[in-house]
Design a protein around this motif. Structure first.
Motif, PDB file in Angstrom:
ATOM      1  N   GLU A   1       0.815  -1.262  -0.136  1.00 12.33           N
ATOM      2  CA  GLU A   1       0.180  -0.089  -0.057  1.00 12.33           C
ATOM      3  C   GLU A   1       1.047   1.154   0.012  1.00 12.33           C
ATOM      4  N   THR A   2       1.967   1.159   0.588  1.00 10.68           N
ATOM      5  CA  THR A   2       2.920   2.406   0.474  1.00 10.68           C
ATOM      6  C   THR A   2       4.382   1.744   0.266  1.00 10.68           C
ATOM      7  N   ALA A   3       5.349   2.969   0.062  1.00  9.98           N
ATOM      8  CA  ALA A   3       6.625   2.709  -0.517  1.00  9.98           C
ATOM      9  C   ALA A   3       7.522   3.536  -0.142  1.00  9.98           C
ATOM     10  N   PRO A   4       8.974   3.315   0.252  1.00  7.74           N
ATOM     11  CA  PRO A   4       9.596   4.419   1.037  1.00  7.74           C
ATOM     12  C   PRO A   4      10.066   4.927  -0.546  1.00  7.74           C
ATOM     13  N   VAL A   5       9.940   6.682  -0.593  1.00 10.90           N
ATOM     14  CA  VAL A   5      10.169   7.467  -1.761  1.00 10.90           C
ATOM     15  C   VAL A   5      11.187   8.448  -1.226  1.00 10.90           C
ATOM     16  N   GLU A   6      12.333   8.679  -2.206  1.00 15.20           N
ATOM     17  CA  GLU A   6      13.353   9.721  -1.953  1.00 15.20           C
ATOM     18  C   GLU A   6      12.648  11.108  -1.660  1.00 15.20           C
ATOM     19  N   THR A   7      12.610  12.124  -0.923  1.00 14.98           N
ATOM     20  CA  THR A   7      12.346  13.487  -1.112  1.00 14.98           C
ATOM     21  C   THR A   7      13.236  14.204  -0.642  1.00 14.98           C
ATOM     22  N   PRO A   8      13.350  15.516  -0.701  1.00 12.99           N
ATOM     23  CA  PRO A   8      14.195  16.545  -0.146  1.00 12.99           C
ATOM     24  C   PRO A   8      14.604  16.387   1.274  1.00 12.99           C
ATOM     25  N   GLN A   9      13.708  15.920   2.041  1.00  7.16           N
ATOM     26  CA  GLN A   9      13.666  15.678   3.539  1.00  7.16           C
ATOM     27  C   GLN A   9      13.958  14.436   3.817  1.00  7.16           C
ATOM     28  N   GLY A  10      14.462  13.546   2.886  1.00  5.42           N
ATOM     29  CA  GLY A  10      14.648  12.215   3.109  1.00  5.42           C
ATOM     30  C   GLY A  10      13.660  11.040   2.767  1.00  5.42           C
TER      31      GLY A  10
END
Length: 842
Positions: free
Chosen positions: A334-343
């Protein structure tokens, strides 16, 4: 080898209402200039055409089809490797005509209140009557409607369905990626059934118990009283009909008022008549003839309860039917870890956009389709391909949503999300197949369109005959109600779609996608299966085995050949490139590279005019083979190796030989097919000697080599004259044969054009998927025949019995309660029989 001079056009076509229409469109395309192959389908109404852009254009093809009487619009022309947009001239840009504004779109609706084949017919008629609708197909098993239309909005479709008594809900793009789930419907029906059963139990137990044990009736009459007990029955039965049974009346009464009765109308008339007669006998007995003062409250209550129970079990069974496909779709997290400017941030899948960088932990499932950007490891792709062995992944390799990571952490870039992922497209294709109506289903639709009115007429005649012959209004009522209740169009409506639903879900589990229901029907009936060789029977990953030269250095010959083939996707080209890379050869850029299916490739490298291809290509160029290369060619073909030449500046300079190993499961798969009575043929563009050597190893009786695409097409047409034929292939040059065969089966690892032209896709590329597909097709048609025999036989046998035809001969007169139980069981029997397909090809 890939042909860089071909392009694919997709046309939306209006007005194709039958198989004859499809044939006329095919005939028009067959005569069109520049058309190399095509496939025309009615679900959706479109044509996919492979054409020569130097001779025609998508707009011109649309005009050809329109001239045949079927307005067509260009959807998404896909010209092979077009120049960048800023470099294209006005003439090079895809052209569309003014009709493109009317291009058809496909909308799917969730339909409520459908319970039988008559319901399906009413909804289809209502949707088809909306101006701008080209076609409407309704699936009773999935409760979904697929509508092809040119409307600017879907509101008229929703209004038409609601006006017919079947409220509809528009499905979103994300919902289309999710197979239907009957859990909520099952729970709601279970609650209704439980309430109805609790209210019905006292009425049924005491009333029926009194028939079995007479003192019970005397006890109730002495303690409660006859009239008070009837009032109690009236209250409990009214609660059943007005509460849990309200759904029958809320749909059945409007259907009767519209003059379009369906299954709910039969239940409404049957249960309502029993309740009304009993109410009259309770509160105004003087209005009835002497001796006719009987009540049938228990019949009305039990009828509703049993039918609710049947629908509960049917909903649960239909939920099990779609479980295989839902199980596949549920594999994505349902969710996945995505790279963002905040980590890193755990992001819902609905919020992930293409281009996002995601992290994949060891043992986790891939969230969306993507490409590895960092790390390497092994992934289990069995859920998609059916392959048990893990697949190595490194930067640049593709990942498929739902597949399972091994022990190494990876990073990947999202390339497709939501309904664009491989899993979602598989679900969409399976749903398309489930929505397809087989020829036998169309016959059923015509029968059921008059079935319910016919039942009403039979019930009325039954009542009149009983009244005329016995004068007993009570017995006349019982017989008429029993006819109404026991008639079951539900089973007829479910006989075909529920089998297709289960079979296509099971096939998807095994890595086989039926792109239309007709293929599911026809594959089991094919008498001849013809195969391409490279990439179909063989691995399609040949390795260079030898280089024989004449007047040129070996390394130079390999370097020039690899340079010319650097942009080609053909397996033989990959073998050259792999060998050149292994030997550390520096490649030069190639210009004017042109591939010709069945012949080979021409290119300019370092100012030299090169030709790569087999004997046919050399002959076409008027080139003579040196004796040394002729001898090497004969030796290679004797070893069942594929050979091709390099000519430079008009001189044949080298012969390359490659070996393409046969797929490990090919021999057993073909043996199984032969044991099922299927004739096997090999249609290869490779040399006749190589084709015969491969055929001998696999037990294929009719091998032919040296065939161009039109040669394969000719052979397919010849086979069709002897009986149904299927063709299995994977390349661009296979597309005409795939489209021409009664059933085209594409290897999922092959080219997009081949997959588009096929009716069935084998995702893994393994031929064990072919045997599974054949068994599923054969068993599905047997299952449908069993369902139809039961559905029609049930009504043919039991409606006369319900009418009392056996009574004059000492036989029984069925009670309405037995009729209700039989009706519920008839639908359940059809669904339960279809569920046996979940074990097909196990």
């Amino acid at each position: 080898m890939r042909d860089d001079t071909t392009a694919t056009a997709r046309l939306s076509i209006s007005g194709m209402g039958c198989g004859a229409c499809t044939a006329r469109v095919e005939a028009a395309l067959q005569e069109a200039l520049g058309v190399q192959s095509f496939t025309v389908t009615r679900a959706p109404d479109e044509a996919i055409t492979l054409y020569d852009p130097s001779q025609t254009s998508p707009a011109a093809l649309a005009e050809v089809v329109a001239a045949a009487g079927y307005p067509a619009t260009v959807q998404t022309p896909q010209i092979a490797e077009p120049a960048p947009a800023e470099e294209q001239s006005d003439e090079a840009r895809p052209q569309t005509d003014e009709r493109s504004e009317e291009a058809l779109q496909t909308t799917q609706l969730n339909i409520a209140n459908m319970h039988c084949a008559s319901c399906v017919s009413r909804v289809e008629q209502a949707l088809s009557a909306v101006p701008g609708v080209s076609s409407a197909s309704v699936n009773l098993a999935t409760r979904r409607a697929t509508v092809a239309h040119s409307l600017p909005a879907e509101t008229p479709l929703l209004e038409a369905a609601a006006a017919a008594g079947y409220p509809a809900i528009l499905q979103s793009r994300q919902e289309l990626a999710t197979p239907p789930n009957a859990t909520n419907e099952t729970r709601a029906m279970a609650r209704r059934t439980l309430i109805a059963a609790l209210l019905t139990a006292p009425v049924f137990l005491i009333e029926m118990g009194g028939h079995l044990y007479a003192p019970l009736h005397h006890f109730v009459a002495a303690t409660i009283g006859v009239t008070p007990w009837r009032i109690v029955q009236f209250l409990l039965t009214t609660a059943v009909l007005a509460g849990p049974g309200r759904l029958f009346f809320s749909s059945g009464i409007p259907a009767l008022l519209r003059g379009a009765p369906e299954m709910n109308a039969l239940v409404t008339l049957g249960a309502g008549a029993a309740w009304a007669y009993s109410t009259l006998a309770t509160f105004a007995p003087g209005l009835l003839p002497e001796g006719a003062n009987h009540v049938y409250f228990e019949a009305a209550a039990v009828i509703v309860t049993l039918i609710l129970l049947g629908r509960t079990l049917e909903a649960r069974a239909r939920g099990q039917a779609g479980a295989a496909l839902r199980g596949l779709m549920a594999l994505t997290p349902e969710t996945a870890p995505v790279e963002t400017p905040q980590g890193l941030k755990n992001t819902p899948l609905s919020e992930i956009a293409p281009g996002s960088i995601l992290h994949l932990a060891p043992g986790a499932r891939v969230a969306v389709d993507g490409v590895v950007t960092e790390g390497s490891g092994w992934l289990d792709e069995a859920m998609i391909t059916g392959e048990a062995q893990p697949v190595a992944k490194a930067p640049g390799d593709s990942l498929t949503g739902g597949t399972l990571n091994g022990t190494t952490a990876l990073s990947y870039r999202a390339t497709a999300v939501g309904a664009d992922t491989v899993l979602a497209r598989i679900a969409a294709q399976v749903e398309q197949a489930q929505a397809t109506k087989l020829p036998v289903q169309r016959t059923i639709d015509r029968v059921t369109a008059i079935f319910v009115p016919a039942v009403l007429v039979i019930a009325a005649l039954t009542a009149l005959l009983w009244l005329a012959t016995t004068g007993d209004i009570s017995r006349a009522l019982v017989a008429a109600v029993c006819v109404l209740i026991i008639a079951c169009p539900c089973a007829m409506g479910l006989a075909t779609p529920v089998s297709i639903l289960v079979a296509t879900g099971r096939a998807a589990e095994l890595g086989v996608i039926f792109r239309n229901g007709a293929a599911l029907e026809q594959l089991g009936a094919v008498e001849t299966l013809a195969f391409d060789k490279t990439g179909t029977l063989t691995e399609g990953h040949p390795a260079l085995t030898s280089v024989t030269t004449s007047g040129m250095d070996r390394a130079e010959a390999l370097r020039l050949a690899a340079s010319a083939e650097a942009r080609s996707e053909h397996p033989l080209a990959k073998a050259l490139l792999a060998a050149a890379e292994a030997e550390g050869l520096a490649l030069s850029p190639a210009t004017a590279a042109t591939a010709k299916p069945g012949y080979g490739l021409t290119a300019m490298v370092e100012g030299k005019a090169l030709v790569l291809g087999g004997t046919r290509a050399m002959e076409a160029e008027g080139l003579t083979l040196p004796p040394a290369l002729t001898e090497a060619l004969e030796a290679a073909e004797a070893r069942a190796e594929t050979a091709f030449f390099l000519a430079a500046e008009g001189e044949v300079a080298a012969l390359f030989t490659v070996a393409d190993p046969i797929k490990p499961d090919a021999a057993q798969a073909l043996k199984t097919l032969k044991s099922n009575g299927i004739s096997l043929a090999l249609l290869s563009g490779d040399s006749p000697r190589v084709a015969k050597a491969v055929a001998a190893r696999l037990g294929i009786d009719a091998p032919e080599g040296g065939l161009l695409p039109d040669g394969k097409l000719t052979r397919i047409e010849a086979f069709k004259a002897q009986g149904p034929v299927g063709f299995v292939g994977d390349g661009i040059n296979d597309a005409p044969a795939l489209a021409a065969a009664d059933v085209g089966l594409a290897i999922g690892t092959g080219t997009e054009v081949a997959v588009e032209a096929a009716d069935v896709v084998l995702l893994s590329g393994r031929l064990e998927g072919l045997t599974a597909a054949h068994e599923i097709s054969r068993r599905t048609m047997a299952n449908i025949r069993q369902n139809l025999v039961w559905a029609f036989g049930y009504n043919v046998l039991l409606i006369p019995v319900a009418a009392g035809v056996l009574v004059p001969f000492g036989g029984p007169q069925l009670s309405p309660m037995i009729g209700a139980g039989a009706m519920a069981l008839s639908s359940l029997a059809v669904v339960a029989n279809a569920l046996r397909l979940r074990r097909a090809a196990a």
